[in-house]
Design an enzyme around this catalytic site. Structure first.
Site, mmCIF file in Angstrom:
data_model
loop_
_atom_site.group_PDB
_atom_site.id
_atom_site.type_symbol
_atom_site.label_atom_id
_atom_site.label_comp_id
_atom_site.label_asym_id
_atom_site.label_seq_id
_atom_site.Cartn_x
_atom_site.Cartn_y
_atom_site.Cartn_z
ATOM 1 N N HIS A 101 6.466 -1.326 3.141
ATOM 2 C CA HIS A 101 5.881 -0.616 2.005
ATOM 3 C C HIS A 101 6.509 0.776 1.857
ATOM 4 C CE1 HIS A 101 1.912 1.029 0.076
ATOM 5 N NE2 HIS A 101 2.911 0.986 -0.794
ATOM 6 N N GLU A 104 9.882 0.354 0.486
ATOM 7 C CA GLU A 104 9.843 0.109 -0.962
ATOM 8 C C GLU A 104 9.776 1.439 -1.709
ATOM 9 O OE1 GLU A 104 6.118 -1.690 -2.570
ATOM 10 O OE2 GLU A 104 6.601 -0.209 -4.098
ATOM 11 N N HIS A 105 9.018 2.394 -1.171
ATOM 12 C CA HIS A 105 8.924 3.703 -1.822
ATOM 13 C C HIS A 105 10.205 4.520 -1.640
ATOM 14 C CE1 HIS A 105 4.515 4.388 -2.852
ATOM 15 N NE2 HIS A 105 4.536 3.162 -2.387
ATOM 16 N N GLU A 202 -2.084 6.412 -0.213
ATOM 17 C CA GLU A 202 -2.282 5.188 -1.003
ATOM 18 C C GLU A 202 -3.077 4.164 -0.189
ATOM 19 O OE1 GLU A 202 1.344 3.280 -2.346
ATOM 20 O OE2 GLU A 202 0.241 1.457 -2.858
HETATM 21 ZN ZN LIG Z 1 2.883 1.886 -2.759
#
Ligand SMILES: [Zn+2]
Length: 1026
Positions: A101, A104-105, A202
């Site tokens: 994750h 991905e950022h 998040e």
């Molecule tokens: Zn995210």
């Protein structure tokens, strides 16, 4: 973004046709041309492996492999201009640091060719994309985009390829997006050290949602032996264990062509895609063995039980009933396409709708408020699962629920399913395949993603009719086909988990303590020089974030690439029996008929308004005419694509204090079922059933639960709706129908022990609403079907006219407006005009049981047809992209934030999952000062225009064409003049509207915050605390 993938059947819901051109033309169509490829053909470093026509979906699938790296490729050629690209990598983490994750950022923080942060966000303003995003699932990470413009496709492809294959992955990116220790106030070295980071926040937000939390636990515990036992999105307290080095290593092994699957879709030529992908990315790699396979989960010899806790839900309908219990079964490998298809249908038969055995056994006795958040077939993991259980139940019902689940499974094995239900389900698939959506490419990409990720055959998945035929055949050969499956996968399956979840009053406190402990552990390990370094790095990051970002390296479309005019959507308006106006819009709907009716609320007494959403929710679900609610549900499934009623608040396009209020009926059906569909509506109008209190209680409970669950997802929408409440009459009604007021009202109803008062109220509402006076209808269908539909509609209107009675509007201030401003036939709609409405300033705070805030401020400005509306719309985008995003997300640590111009004339600021509360309000104010200063360039303005136009020009499905005119009276001519105003907005206009409408002293605004206990707000008497 981080997501848990939905089950196959839910995905099937979106699997539907798209595009304007929908006929399967035999010559020169994209799909036809693609049939010329043949296995063995070499194209730009790829070899064609398979070419298959899929006529049901009007496409040709071409499967290829990249020769040098082994990268896999699937192209779906189809006459749809909304072209899609997606690349997915198998990302199978073995810890909960959230490495896929965070990766991905961070790949979106700049790449070799495009060294600028947040290229997706910046491309939003430089492109006409119809979709851009990235997702981290449990075992893959996917990067899709779509656009209708060929040049744009190449631009976006270039940015995507560079981002995933050649990202910079700087240490600073890792701190910003992942996690870091930093002084609470970065400019003050003496302020305490705290954890910061976008993904860190998040995921804290994500797990404050109890449904999410439960789903995560369930998956982790059902598959305890490999990648599914960890949290791919990141467990907040494990995220600080990840290092920058580990992140880079994960990228090198997982984001490699040998571990990649490419998917393209649409009418653009395949060769061009392959050439660009080969030249810009794949030619620079060799083959590796990525070693990312997920092994099969070893089967348990005996069932297991487990328990977890969560935070109490202050909005739960009944505080004493907040437990969740569900039984989850491990099923077979998802790469077995037919088995997966069968199990997802089976799941639907078991749990969907009031006729399904589990609905009867679990929902109707009202042991819980709804099914558990995870329910039914889930094909997003390598081996599928099926889950069944309840949320919102009392702890003492645990044993009872377990027994019911066992008993129901035994009953299904014994009795099977009624033939009519199977028929209804197959009818549903037929409709889903015929219905055209605007995001068909994206639906396909996510439909095939999971199975393909584990080397299943994506083409087989697309051949849905083959599976349907095989399914029918299996039922013929063995009438006990489904019962045998239930016996095998449920009764005899020892790999099953019973997981319960209960609230713990101290949950949030314990979470905070654990975080504090983790923080102190990190801090204890620091030397003085480490602290100094943290402080300096904090300042560096702040400086980097404050620096204006040069995005000129990114490719861009120009304003001149935008179409100057909009296509005209012709409609015909005629009058049916009793003077009811009907709008016909001829569209290529693939044999489906879409019907809408707008019914006015103008005669409804004021005190009944809060009940209207509840009325809409239950009116199609309690039975009608000779049908009880079960038979009604069955008929609706068998004969229609669904029937629904929803509230409408439609602001007038010329005056802020004027609006239309009503409810919208919507349904669709195959042409052959037209008489059946209208018969169902007639029965609903003439003799709806309201008196079954038990049925009503079930519906009320589910709806209250759904509303309560939705807040942590859409808190910004609730904050925005609330902040606009006292600014316009339409804003006030919107809060009543869909804001926090409605959430609290439904909670109150759900808590009532006696619903008889509600039962007496519903027929009163019905008399005012379901009445052909003040009704207008719309039909979207093929030209051949218009006259048939008109005849059926005529019968329907005559059928329901008998109950007609003249009613006076309760508000004297009704204004008539022509339905089509260019048409003088006298057909009109009736709006409410509250000329004496006094907007007022109000600051409202809702204390919520989650650790993040949703902040919004709305300002009363001008309606759609006002000459400044276009400037305000462009200003909202400009401020979002060039100022607010940096302040609220990058500096403030919120998941998102920005400004938008609403159709009702409200200019709204918002933040999403925000660690700050009132501080964000000053960021909004700074945004206004920034706009007034005029410190932006022509390039910035052009980018904001592109971004506004990509929303204005997003594709519209045939079912929805002509709706702007039907609902809001906005004609193509009005849209065109708005378009021309958008094109001509200047720098001066923008500074001018910022000064005139948004400046302190000039504006009337409302503020709302949803968030955790807040001392600062409590002490401030200017706030209303709820
Ligand atoms: Zn995210």
């Amino acid at each position: 973004m981080f997501r848990q993938t939905k089950s196959v059947l839910q995905k099937l819901r979106y699997l539907s046709f798209s595009g304007q051109k929908c006929t399967w033309r035999l010559k020169s169509s994209s799909a036809e041309r693609a049939l010329q490829y043949h296995p063995g053909l070499k194209i730009h470093g790829f070899t064609v492996k398979e070419v298959v026509a899929v006529p049901d979906l009007f496409l040709t699938a071409v499967k290829l492999t990249h020769d040098k790296t082994g990268a896999q490729y699937l192209h779906a050629a189809r006459d749809d201009s909304n072209n899609l690209f997606s690349v997915q990598f198998r990302t199978t983490p073995m810890d909960s640091t959230g490495v896929p994750h965070i990766l991905e950022h961070t790949v979106l923080c700049g790449s070799e060719k495009y060294p600028c942060r947040d290229p997706f966000f910046k491309m939003l303003n430089r492109s006409l994309s119809t979709f851009m995003n990235a997702f981290t699932a449990s075992d893959y990470t996917m990067y899709p985009f779509s656009t209708q413009n060929g040049k744009d496709f190449q631009n976006l492809l270039s940015v995507y390829l560079d981002a995933v294959f050649f990202p910079c992955l700087r240490e600073q990116d890792f701190w910003q997006e992942g996690w870091r220790l930093e002084n609470e106030n970065p400019t003050d070295p003496n302020s305490p050290l705290v954890f910061k980071g976008v993904v860190f926040n998040e995921m804290k937000g994500a797990f404050s949602d109890n449904e999410r939390l439960y789903a995560q636990h369930l998956q982790n515990k059902l598959y305890p032996d490999h990648t599914y036992s960890v949290v791919s999105g990141g467990e907040p307290l494990s995220i600080p264990d990840l290092t920058w080095q580990q992140l880079r290593q994960f990228h090198a092994t997982h984001y490699h062509p040998s571990n990649a699957r490419f998917f393209t879709y649409g009418d653009l030529p395949l060769e061009q895609h392959l050439k660009q992908i080969e030249e810009e990315a794949l030619s620079k790699f060799e083959c590796i063995n990525p070693n990312t396979e997920v092994p099969p989960q070893p089967h348990w010899n005996s069932p297991r039980e487990d328990h977890v806790t969560c935070s109490p839900d202050a909005l739960a309908p009944d505080p004493a009933r907040q437990n969740t219990l569900c039984v989850s079964y491990l099923l077979g490998d998802i790469t077995d396409t037919f088995e997966g298809f069968t199990l997802s249908l089976l799941s639907s038969l078991m749990i969907s709708g009031p006729n399904s055995p589990f609905y009867k056994a679990l929902i109707e006795p009202k042991i819980g408020t709804d099914f558990s958040s995870v329910v039914g077939y889930d094909g997003s993991t390598k081996e599928a699962s099926f889950s069944i259980g309840l949320q919102g139940m009392a702890e003492e019902d645990t044993e009872r629920v377990k027994q019911i689940i066992n008993q129901t499974i035994n009953d299904i094995i014994e009795n099977g399913f009624e033939e009519e239900r199977i028929e209804a389900l197959l009818h549903k698939i037929e409709i889903q395949m015929k219905h055209q959506s605007t995001n068909f490419g994206l639906s396909l990409a996510s439909y095939i993603a999971s199975s393909w990720n584990h080397d299943g055959d994506p083409i087989q998945l697309l051949q849905i009719s083959d599976s349907v035929a095989k399914f029918k055949q299996a039922l013929v050969e063995n009438p006990r086909f489904l019962q045998d499956k239930v016996k095998h996968y449920f009764k005899e399956n020892t790999h099953r988990l019973t997981l319960s979840m209960s609230p713990d009053e101290a949950y949030l406190e314990k979470q905070a303590e654990a975080e504090e402990e983790k923080l102190q552990e990190k801090i204890r390990a620091l030397s003085d020089s480490d602290r100094k370094e943290i402080y300096e790095k904090g300042l560096d990051l702040l400086a980097a974030q404050s620096k204006t970002q040069d995005a000129s390296c990114l490719p861009a479309l120009k304003v001149s690439d935008i179409e100057p005019t909009i296509p005209i959507t012709p409609v015909q308006i005629s009058t049916a029996a009793g003077g009811v106006p009907v709008q016909y819009c001829e569209q290529p709907t693939n044999g489906l008929v879409y019907f809408r009716a707008m019914c006015s609320l103008n005669t409804l007494p004021e005190d009944l308004r809060l009940y209207v959403p509840l009325f809409c929710n239950v009116i199609t679900r309690m039975g009608c005419g000779g049908l009880d609610y079960r038979q009604q549900a069955q008929q609706m499934e068998l004969r229609t694509g669904g029937m629904s009623v929803s509230t409408q608040v439609i602001p007038d396009s010329t005056q802020l204090d004027m609006y239309e209020q009503g409810v919208l009926l919507f349904s669709s059906c195959l042409e052959r079922n037209l008489p059946h569909m209208f018969q169902l509506w007639s029965d609903i109008f003439n003799s709806p059933h309201f008196d079954d209190e038990e049925r009503l209680r079930v519906l009320v409970m589910m709806s209250a639960q759904e509303l309560a669950n939705g807040i942590s997802y859409s808190g910004h929408m609730y904050a925005m709706t609330r902040s606009g409440r006292h600014l316009t009459p339409a804003g006030d009604l919107q809060e009543t129908f869909g804001g926090m007021e409605q959430v609290k009202f439904m909670k109150r109803i759900a808590e009532m022990s006696d619903l008889s008062q509600v039962i007496r109220t519903l027929p009163r509402i019905k008399k005012h609403l379901l009445n052909p006076d003040n009704m207008r209808c719309a039909v979207n269908t093929t030209p051949q079907k218009v006259s048939d539909t008109a005849a059926q509609l005529e019968t329907f209107i005559k059928d329901v006219s008998e109950s007609r009675k003249e009613r006076k509007p309760v508000r004297p201030n009704v204004v008539e407006r022509p339905l089509d401003p260019l048409d003088n036939s006298g057909l009109s709609r009736k709006l409410i005009c509250e000329q004496n409405f006094q907007p007022c300033q109000m600051k409202t705070f809702f204390q919520m049981p989650f650790p993040v805030n949703f902040v919004s401020e709305s300002i009363r400005t001008v309606p759609f047809s006002h000459e400044d509306y276009a400037s305000l719309g462009i200003l909202a985008r400009l401020m979002t992209a060039k100022f607010l995003h940096g302040e609220i997300r990058e500096k403030g640590g919120a998941y998102g934030g920005g400004a938008r111009m609403g159709g009702g004339g409200l200019f709204s600021f918002y933040s999403y999952r925000d660690p700050n509360s009132v501080q964000t309000l000053s960021a909004f104010r700074k945004g206004v000062d920034w706009a007034k200063s005029g410190e932006f360039t022509q390039q910035d303005i052009d980018e904001a225009k592109l971004s506004v136009f990509s929303a204005v020009d997003s594709p519209v499905a045939p079912a929805d064409k002509g709706m702007g005119l039907f609902l809001s009276g906005v004609t193509d001519e009005m849209k065109q003049s708005h378009r021309e105003r958008l094109f001509s907005v200047t720098h001066k206009n923008l500074v001018d509207v910022a000064n005139r409408y948004l400046s302190v002293g000039q504006r009337t605004c409302g503020v709302a915050i949803l968030g955790p206990e807040n001392e600062m707000i409590k002490k401030d008497p200017s706030w209303v605390v709820k």
